[in-house]
Design a protein around this motif. Structure first.
Motif, PDB file in Angstrom:
ATOM      1  N   GLU A 259      47.115  26.491  90.624  1.00 51.90           N
ATOM      2  CA  GLU A 259      46.692  25.565  91.364  1.00 51.90           C
ATOM      3  C   GLU A 259      44.902  26.245  91.696  1.00 51.90           C
ATOM      4  OE1 GLU A 259      46.109  22.256  93.450  1.00 51.90           O
ATOM      5  OE2 GLU A 259      48.070  22.985  92.084  1.00 51.90           O
ATOM      6  N   GLN A 260      44.989  27.293  92.116  1.00 52.92           N
ATOM      7  CA  GLN A 260      43.877  28.100  92.721  1.00 52.92           C
ATOM      8  C   GLN A 260      42.960  27.750  91.463  1.00 52.92           C
ATOM      9  OE1 GLN A 260      44.362  28.115  96.043  1.00 52.92           O
ATOM     10  NE2 GLN A 260      43.262  29.932  96.224  1.00 52.92           N
ATOM     11  N   SER A 261      42.687  27.425  90.301  1.00 44.36           N
ATOM     12  CA  SER A 261      42.015  26.983  89.184  1.00 44.36           C
ATOM     13  C   SER A 261      41.622  25.814  89.281  1.00 44.36           C
ATOM     14  CB  SER A 261      43.121  28.019  87.952  1.00 44.36           C
ATOM     15  OG  SER A 261      42.192  27.229  86.877  1.00 44.36           O
ATOM     16  N   ARG A 262      42.924  25.132  89.477  1.00 46.75           N
ATOM     17  CA  ARG A 262      42.393  23.736  89.499  1.00 46.75           C
ATOM     18  C   ARG A 262      41.292  23.612  90.645  1.00 46.75           C
ATOM     19  NH1 ARG A 262      47.918  23.201  87.309  1.00 46.75           N
ATOM     20  NH2 ARG A 262      48.677  23.028  89.043  1.00 46.75           N
ATOM     21  N   ARG A 263      41.389  23.843  91.538  1.00 53.35           N
ATOM     22  CA  ARG A 263      41.200  24.011  92.800  1.00 53.35           C
ATOM     23  C   ARG A 263      39.084  23.945  92.722  1.00 53.35           C
ATOM     24  NH1 ARG A 263      41.710  27.255  98.605  1.00 53.35           N
ATOM     25  NH2 ARG A 263      39.830  26.204 100.095  1.00 53.35           N
ATOM     26  N   TYR A 264      38.860  25.235  91.752  1.00 55.49           N
ATOM     27  CA  TYR A 264      38.215  25.635  91.632  1.00 55.49           C
ATOM     28  C   TYR A 264      37.424  25.313  90.394  1.00 55.49           C
ATOM     29  CZ  TYR A 264      38.036  28.618  96.335  1.00 55.49           C
ATOM     30  OH  TYR A 264      38.461  29.190  96.969  1.00 55.49           O
ATOM     31  N   THR A 265      37.826  24.928  89.219  1.00 56.91           N
ATOM     32  CA  THR A 265      37.677  23.991  88.185  1.00 56.91           C
ATOM     33  C   THR A 265      36.697  22.698  88.407  1.00 56.91           C
ATOM     34  OG1 THR A 265      39.178  25.546  87.282  1.00 56.91           O
ATOM     35  CG2 THR A 265      37.579  24.218  86.161  1.00 56.91           C
ATOM     36  N   THR A 266      35.232  22.819  89.243  1.00 53.25           N
ATOM     37  CA  THR A 266      35.299  21.322  88.696  1.00 53.25           C
ATOM     38  C   THR A 266      35.069  21.132  87.712  1.00 53.25           C
ATOM     39  OG1 THR A 266      33.300  22.565  89.657  1.00 53.25           O
ATOM     40  CG2 THR A 266      34.821  21.889  91.606  1.00 53.25           C
ATOM     41  N   ALA A 267      34.390  19.565  87.851  1.00 51.54           N
ATOM     42  CA  ALA A 267      33.591  19.066  86.990  1.00 51.54           C
ATOM     43  C   ALA A 267      32.456  19.469  85.760  1.00 51.54           C
ATOM     44  CB  ALA A 267      33.968  17.626  87.269  1.00 51.54           C
ATOM     45  N   GLY A 319      31.886  32.343  85.239  1.00 53.98           N
ATOM     46  CA  GLY A 319      32.437  31.627  86.526  1.00 53.98           C
ATOM     47  C   GLY A 319      32.151  31.230  88.556  1.00 53.98           C
ATOM     48  N   VAL A 320      33.922  30.869  88.564  1.00 52.09           N
ATOM     49  CA  VAL A 320      34.041  31.351  89.961  1.00 52.09           C
ATOM     50  C   VAL A 320      35.101  32.055  90.946  1.00 52.09           C
ATOM     51  CG1 VAL A 320      35.045  29.109  89.743  1.00 52.09           C
ATOM     52  CG2 VAL A 320      33.398  29.657  93.035  1.00 52.09           C
ATOM     53  N   GLN A 335      41.059  36.742  90.431  1.00 52.64           N
ATOM     54  CA  GLN A 335      40.968  35.755  89.762  1.00 52.64           C
ATOM     55  C   GLN A 335      39.748  34.911  89.260  1.00 52.64           C
ATOM     56  OE1 GLN A 335      44.216  33.243  88.265  1.00 52.64           O
ATOM     57  NE2 GLN A 335      43.013  31.656  89.559  1.00 52.64           N
ATOM     58  N   VAL A 336      39.045  34.754  88.025  1.00 55.07           N
ATOM     59  CA  VAL A 336      37.942  34.361  87.813  1.00 55.07           C
ATOM     60  C   VAL A 336      38.088  32.603  87.043  1.00 55.07           C
ATOM     61  CG1 VAL A 336      35.385  33.545  86.514  1.00 55.07           C
ATOM     62  CG2 VAL A 336      36.716  36.425  88.216  1.00 55.07           C
ATOM     63  N   SER A 337      37.555  32.215  87.506  1.00 58.44           N
ATOM     64  CA  SER A 337      38.011  30.732  86.452  1.00 58.44           C
ATOM     65  C   SER A 337      36.953  30.583  85.972  1.00 58.44           C
ATOM     66  CB  SER A 337      38.448  29.654  87.785  1.00 58.44           C
ATOM     67  OG  SER A 337      39.501  29.625  88.406  1.00 58.44           O
ATOM     68  N   ALA A 363      33.017  32.710  95.834  1.00 53.64           N
ATOM     69  CA  ALA A 363      32.051  33.331  94.990  1.00 53.64           C
ATOM     70  C   ALA A 363      31.313  33.086  93.459  1.00 53.64           C
ATOM     71  CB  ALA A 363      31.726  34.315  95.197  1.00 53.64           C
ATOM     72  N   ALA A 364      30.021  32.304  93.313  1.00 54.76           N
ATOM     73  CA  ALA A 364      29.883  32.473  91.630  1.00 54.76           C
ATOM     74  C   ALA A 364      29.705  34.337  91.222  1.00 54.76           C
ATOM     75  CB  ALA A 364      28.707  31.634  91.083  1.00 54.76           C
ATOM     76  N   VAL A 365      30.223  34.166  89.935  1.00 50.69           N
ATOM     77  CA  VAL A 365      30.094  35.788  89.521  1.00 50.69           C
ATOM     78  C   VAL A 365      29.045  34.657  87.779  1.00 50.69           C
ATOM     79  CG1 VAL A 365      31.585  36.298  90.130  1.00 50.69           C
ATOM     80  CG2 VAL A 365      32.430  35.416  88.584  1.00 50.69           C
ATOM     81  N   GLN A 366      28.476  36.133  87.334  1.00 51.84           N
ATOM     82  CA  GLN A 366      27.736  35.947  86.009  1.00 51.84           C
ATOM     83  C   GLN A 366      28.807  37.130  85.613  1.00 51.84           C
ATOM     84  OE1 GLN A 366      23.668  36.212  86.265  1.00 51.84           O
ATOM     85  NE2 GLN A 366      24.061  33.958  86.672  1.00 51.84           N
ATOM     86  N   LYS A 367      28.764  36.415  83.579  1.00 47.07           N
ATOM     87  CA  LYS A 367      29.450  37.198  82.548  1.00 47.07           C
ATOM     88  C   LYS A 367      28.991  38.902  83.198  1.00 47.07           C
ATOM     89  CE  LYS A 367      28.039  37.507  78.443  1.00 47.07           C
ATOM     90  NZ  LYS A 367      28.116  37.455  77.200  1.00 47.07           N
ATOM     91  N   GLY A 368      29.626  39.937  82.912  1.00 49.83           N
ATOM     92  CA  GLY A 368      29.115  41.351  83.424  1.00 49.83           C
ATOM     93  C   GLY A 368      28.356  41.596  84.649  1.00 49.83           C
ATOM     94  N   ASP A 369      29.284  40.915  86.160  1.00 49.42           N
ATOM     95  CA  ASP A 369      28.769  41.356  87.112  1.00 49.42           C
ATOM     96  C   ASP A 369      30.822  41.918  87.931  1.00 49.42           C
ATOM     97  OD1 ASP A 369      26.704  39.762  87.262  1.00 49.42           O
ATOM     98  OD2 ASP A 369      27.950  37.765  88.928  1.00 49.42           O
ATOM     99  N   LEU A 370      29.462  42.846  88.661  1.00 54.53           N
ATOM    100  CA  LEU A 370      31.239  43.479  89.208  1.00 54.53           C
ATOM    101  C   LEU A 370      32.236  43.022  89.905  1.00 54.53           C
ATOM    102  CD1 LEU A 370      31.985  46.705  90.087  1.00 54.53           C
ATOM    103  CD2 LEU A 370      31.045  46.533  91.563  1.00 54.53           C
ATOM    104  N   LEU A 371      33.432  42.764  89.718  1.00 56.19           N
ATOM    105  CA  LEU A 371      34.652  42.808  90.132  1.00 56.19           C
ATOM    106  C   LEU A 371      35.354  43.757  91.159  1.00 56.19           C
ATOM    107  CD1 LEU A 371      35.813  39.808  87.663  1.00 56.19           C
ATOM    108  CD2 LEU A 371      34.280  39.370  89.399  1.00 56.19           C
TER     109      LEU A 371
END
Length: 409
Positions: A259-267, A319-320, A335-337, A363-371
């Motif tokens: 559900e969190q994924s659906r919440r943050y996975t916007t169009a 992702g976010v 979790q990154v969506s 938060a928005a992240v890019q590939k390779g960003d520290l998590l």
């Protein structure tokens, strides 16, 4: 007029929206906490039930080994008893034969004694006959001779009678001595056979006592095994119920994560490329593969990368952050969506057991960003604290093998 009041109305609407959104967020967080707590409780119950079941199974296995050992001993003992019984029967046969030989030797000795007594009686009768002759027996008989021939004949006859009697009596003595020796040997052989049989019978009695004790022990062991099997069966039902409750709680938590994924996975959240990267720049080895059974027999939900504590963990794609907090068995988890890719599927990645989290939810992240950093929080197994990264990849909300998409190096 309307223009002058429009900003106030818009502001009120915005405040109402923020209030509702904040309320929904708080509700979602409360729901997540409730689900996490439920999963924790059911997991603990399942672990306790599984531990109790394993203990019962270990006891049952030990009793089964004891039953098998006792059964083997009983079979071996039965063979020994059979062998000793056969030996007793053979000993009885030998004893009977030797007793018969001893009886025959005594009968032969008795017969020889009777023959000796008969010959002795003849000799004594001859002496008495000679004594009944007038004039003094043999001397008188010799004096009655009318000629030298008669005298010599009478003397020769007397000497022959004496010599014959002496020879016969000597032969009888020798035969009697031989028979007495044979009888003594036969009696000794019979005594030895009797002693051997008595020893075998004593051994047979001891084996019978051992067999009785062994049968009692085997009966007790089988009774214990039956009780343990019943207890294990009952505990298995409890464990299955606890496992079902744990799986249900885990499913509810997974539903929340989805559900969190659906919440943050916007169009507008679009994954431009499936060119994922490895979440770690370096690690020791992969310790657990996707779908490999865990200690409870549940298929593993991701891939484990063993790495030293504190190793940086990076996002495998843009992702976010749709979740960033402690989540029960996952420990510190992010979790990154990633959104929807060109193939029409929605992708999410999950990084668990972190020592600490370096990003915030939303938060928005890019590939390779520290998590975050590799840790051992949550449920971990293995020597050295179990430091590792647990990586999951979901496609349209369903877990898949991460190594089918993510390079291992």
């Amino acid at each position: 007029m309307k223009y002058r009041h429009f900003p106030a109305a818009a502001l009120a609407a915005g405040l109402l929206f923020c209030t509702l959104f904040s309320g929904l967020t708080a509700y979602a967080d409360d729901k997540k906490g409730e689900l996490t707590q439920k999963q924790t409780e059911t997991r603990q119950e399942y672990e306790a039930a599984q531990s109790a079941l394993e203990e019962l199974q270990n006891e049952q296995a030990q009793t089964e080994r004891e039953v098998a050992a006792l059964t083997g001993q009983a079979a071996e003992l039965a063979g020994q008893i059979t062998a000793v019984t056969d030996a007793v029967q053979n000993a009885q046969t030998v004893l009977d034969e030797r007793q018969a030989a001893a009886d025959a030797a005594r009968a032969a000795l008795d017969a020889k004694q009777a023959e000796y007594d008969a010959r002795l009686a003849v000799c004594r009768e001859q002496l008495r006959a000679m004594q009944r002759l007038d004039g003094g027996g043999a001397v008188w008989l010799l004096a009655q001779a009318k000629s030298l021939y008669q005298l010599l004949t009478f003397d020769a006859v007397l000497q022959q009678m004496s010599a014959r009697n002496s020879t016969v009596l000597a032969e009888l003595d020798a035969e009697a001595a031989a028979l007495e020796q044979a009888r003594a040997a036969a009696d000794e052989a019979a005594r030895q056979a009797a002693d051997a049989k008595a020893a075998l019978e004593q051994q047979q009695a001891a084996l019978a006592d051992t067999q009785t004790a062994l049968e009692a022990a085997l009966l007790d062991a089988n009774s214990t095994l039956t009780a343990q099997q019943a207890a294990a069966q009952a505990q298995a039902a409890v464990t299955d119920a606890a496992k079902k409750a744990y799986e249900d709680a885990t499913a509810a938590l997974d539903a929340y994560v989805r559900e969190q994924s659906r919440r943050y996975t916007t169009a507008d959240l679009h994954l431009t490329s499936l060119d994922f990267r490895c979440p770690l720049d370096s690690y020791g080895r992969i310790t657990t593969q996707f779908a490999e059974p865990d200690p409870w027999g549940i298929p593993h939900r991701g891939t484990d990368f063993a790495a030293p504590g504190g190793t940086p963990i990076y996002a495998i794609a843009d992702g976010v952050v749709s979740a960033a907090r402690t989540m029960n068995s996952y420990g510190n988890c992010v979790q990154v969506s990633h959104g929807t890719a060109d193939d029409g599927h929605r992708y999410d990645s999950l990084y668990a057991h972190m020592s600490s989290i370096a990003v915030a939810q939303g938060a928005a992240v890019q590939k390779g960003d520290l998590l975050g950093y590799v840790g051992n929080t949550g449920n971990v197994y293995g020597a050295g604290g179990g430091y590792h990264l647990h990586l999951e990849l979901r496609v349209d909300g369903s877990r898949v093998d991460p190594l089918g998409f993510v390079p291992s190096r």
